[in-house]
Design an enzyme around this catalytic site. Structure first.
Site, PDB file in Angstrom:
ATOM      1  CD  GLU A  58      -5.033  -1.211  -9.662  1.00 28.47           C
ATOM      2  OE1 GLU A  58      -4.222  -2.153  -9.705  1.00 28.47           O
ATOM      3  OE2 GLU A  58      -4.702  -0.012  -9.842  1.00 28.47           O
ATOM      4  CD1 TRP A  80      -4.949  -5.753 -10.536  1.00 28.48           C
ATOM      5  CD2 TRP A  80      -3.592  -7.086  -9.357  1.00 28.48           C
ATOM      6  NE1 TRP A  80      -4.326  -4.971  -9.583  1.00 28.48           N
ATOM      7  CE2 TRP A  80      -3.493  -5.766  -8.840  1.00 28.48           C
ATOM      8  CE3 TRP A  80      -2.827  -8.092  -8.774  1.00 28.48           C
ATOM      9  CZ2 TRP A  80      -2.662  -5.450  -7.769  1.00 28.48           C
ATOM     10  CZ3 TRP A  80      -2.001  -7.785  -7.708  1.00 28.48           C
ATOM     11  CH2 TRP A  80      -1.922  -6.468  -7.218  1.00 28.48           C
ATOM     12  CE1 TYR A 129      -0.522  -2.068  -3.042  1.00 35.23           C
ATOM     13  CE2 TYR A 129      -1.172  -3.658  -4.719  1.00 35.23           C
ATOM     14  CZ  TYR A 129      -0.231  -2.788  -4.195  1.00 35.23           C
ATOM     15  OH  TYR A 129       0.985  -2.643  -4.805  1.00 35.23           O
ATOM     16  NE  ARG A 161       3.626  15.174  14.610  1.00 35.58           N
ATOM     17  CZ  ARG A 161       3.392  16.060  15.585  1.00 35.58           C
ATOM     18  NH1 ARG A 161       2.888  17.253  15.295  1.00 35.58           N
ATOM     19  NH2 ARG A 161       3.642  15.753  16.857  1.00 35.58           N
ATOM     20  NE  ARG A 162       0.451   9.177  17.013  1.00 35.53           N
ATOM     21  CZ  ARG A 162       0.366   8.876  18.300  1.00 35.53           C
ATOM     22  NH1 ARG A 162      -0.675   8.145  18.735  1.00 35.53           N
ATOM     23  NH2 ARG A 162       1.283   9.294  19.151  1.00 35.53           N
ATOM     24  CB  CYS A 181       4.528  -1.795  -6.246  1.00 37.56           C
ATOM     25  SG  CYS A 181       5.041  -3.311  -7.086  1.00 37.56           S
ATOM     26  NE  ARG A 201       7.442  -3.871  -2.964  1.00 36.32           N
ATOM     27  CZ  ARG A 201       7.846  -4.605  -4.005  1.00 36.32           C
ATOM     28  NH1 ARG A 201       9.081  -4.512  -4.455  1.00 36.32           N
ATOM     29  NH2 ARG A 201       7.017  -5.447  -4.604  1.00 36.32           N
ATOM     30  CG  ASP A 204       6.746  -0.953 -15.219  1.00 38.57           C
ATOM     31  OD1 ASP A 204       7.323  -0.162 -15.994  1.00 38.57           O
ATOM     32  OD2 ASP A 204       6.118  -1.942 -15.621  1.00 38.57           O
ATOM     33  CE1 TYR A 244      11.258  -5.125 -15.484  1.00 39.89           C
ATOM     34  CE2 TYR A 244       9.479  -3.513 -15.390  1.00 39.89           C
ATOM     35  CZ  TYR A 244      10.156  -4.581 -14.848  1.00 39.89           C
ATOM     36  OH  TYR A 244       9.738  -5.130 -13.663  1.00 39.89           O
TER      37      TYR A 244
END
Length: 299
Positions: A58, A80, A129, A161-162, A181, A201, A204, A244
């Site tokens: 992946e 997927w 992604y 810092r970027r 996610c 964000r 699972d 879950y």
């Protein structure tokens, strides 16, 4: 991997029961952070066996900039499949086309065959992604390769810092099979070592988080080698962090198991660019986990 087991306990003991998009229901907490010193070993869960082949393929798929599951299916990685088939069925409904069966769909996806739906190939996922990492489109028509840009910055301006890569492209989210996610990661260089922090964000925790930890630890090792740096920490910062409701029996089984020694990661030292990287260049050694614990996936 005490950090991960502590997270399971935190959700079990302090989480709030909530509804969710899938209808399964979750118990969740909001805002949690784990830190892994990569010098202590490769952070791959040992209290259950994790699908290492899937983790590696992946990540390579992301780094290749691909957004069609063909590469994954050909390499027997099916994580997927369900999202891709759901995305296809939604396109069929929108265009009035009768969908083919799932098995036939996956066979056609191996070759990313053209479909009757205009602009859609079997197995497409939208601008997920890989597209955002390697070919972020700008309003003036340019394309930004965030991975190569961050590597260049690490090599030429390691105090910056970027040094960030974002997958959350607001203008593209609605056209993705699944909004990202793991949305943002940032690199940091100190004392000749590369560290990475991921913001996720939605997490699972039983099925996905062990995968995410190992994937971004692997990415940190790869980028560090390309930039002639050692490895520091992987820091995993989580937003909606949930279990879950149909995973709690499995959680208790996992918590009853004693963690074992972490494995080690072996990278081909000849690899000096993302373009050179192949599956055979990555090896996880001395991995001795407890048996797999199966759990249903919610969609």
């Amino acid at each position: 991997m005490k950090q991960y087991l502590d997270l399971l306990k935190a959700i079990r003991d302090n989480g709030v029961v909530k509804g969710d998009r899938t209808g399964t229901g979750t118990k969740s907490i909001f805002g949690y952070q784990m830190r892994f010193n990569l010098a202590d070993g490769f952070p791959l869960l040992t209290t259950k066996k994790v699908f290492t082949k899937g983790i590696i393929h992946e990540l390579l798929w992301f780094l290749r900039g691909e957004t069609n599951i063909g590469y994954l299916v050909k390499n027997e990685v099916h994580i997927w499949d369900n999202d891709a088939y759901r995305f296809y069925c939604e396109r069929c409904t929108a265009t009035g086309i009768e969908p083919i069966l799932r098995d036939e769909f996956l066979e056609k996806a191996k070759g990313a065959e053209e479909s009757p739906i205009e602009g859609y190939r079997y197995g497409d996922l939208g601008s997920v992604y890989g597209a955002q990492w390697r070919s972020w489109g700008t309003p003036d028509g340019r394309v930004i390769d965030q991975i190569e840009e961050v590597i260049h910055t690490i090599k030429t301006n390691p105090n910056s810092r970027r040094m960030l890569v974002s997958a959350w492209n607001v203008s593209d989210v609605e056209g993705m099979a699944l909004p990202p996610c793991h949305v943002l990661f940032q690199f940091y260089v100190a004392d000749g070592k590369l560290s990475c922090q991921l913001y996720q964000r939605s997490a699972d925790t039983f099925l996905g988080v062990p995968f995410n930890i190992a994937s971004y630890a692997l990415l940190t090792h790869i980028i560090a080698q390309i930039c002639d740096l050692g490895v520091g920490e992987f820091i995993h910062t989580l937003g909606d962090t949930h279990l879950y409701l149909n995973h709690f029996e499995q959680v208790e089984e996992q918590l009853s198991r004693e963690p074992r020694a972490l494995p080690r990661l072996r990278l081909n030292p000849e690899v000096k660019s993302i373009a050179e990287l192949r599956f055979e260049d990555i090896e996880i050694v001395d991995y001795n986990p407890h048996p797999t614990i199966k759990a249903p996936m919610s969609f």
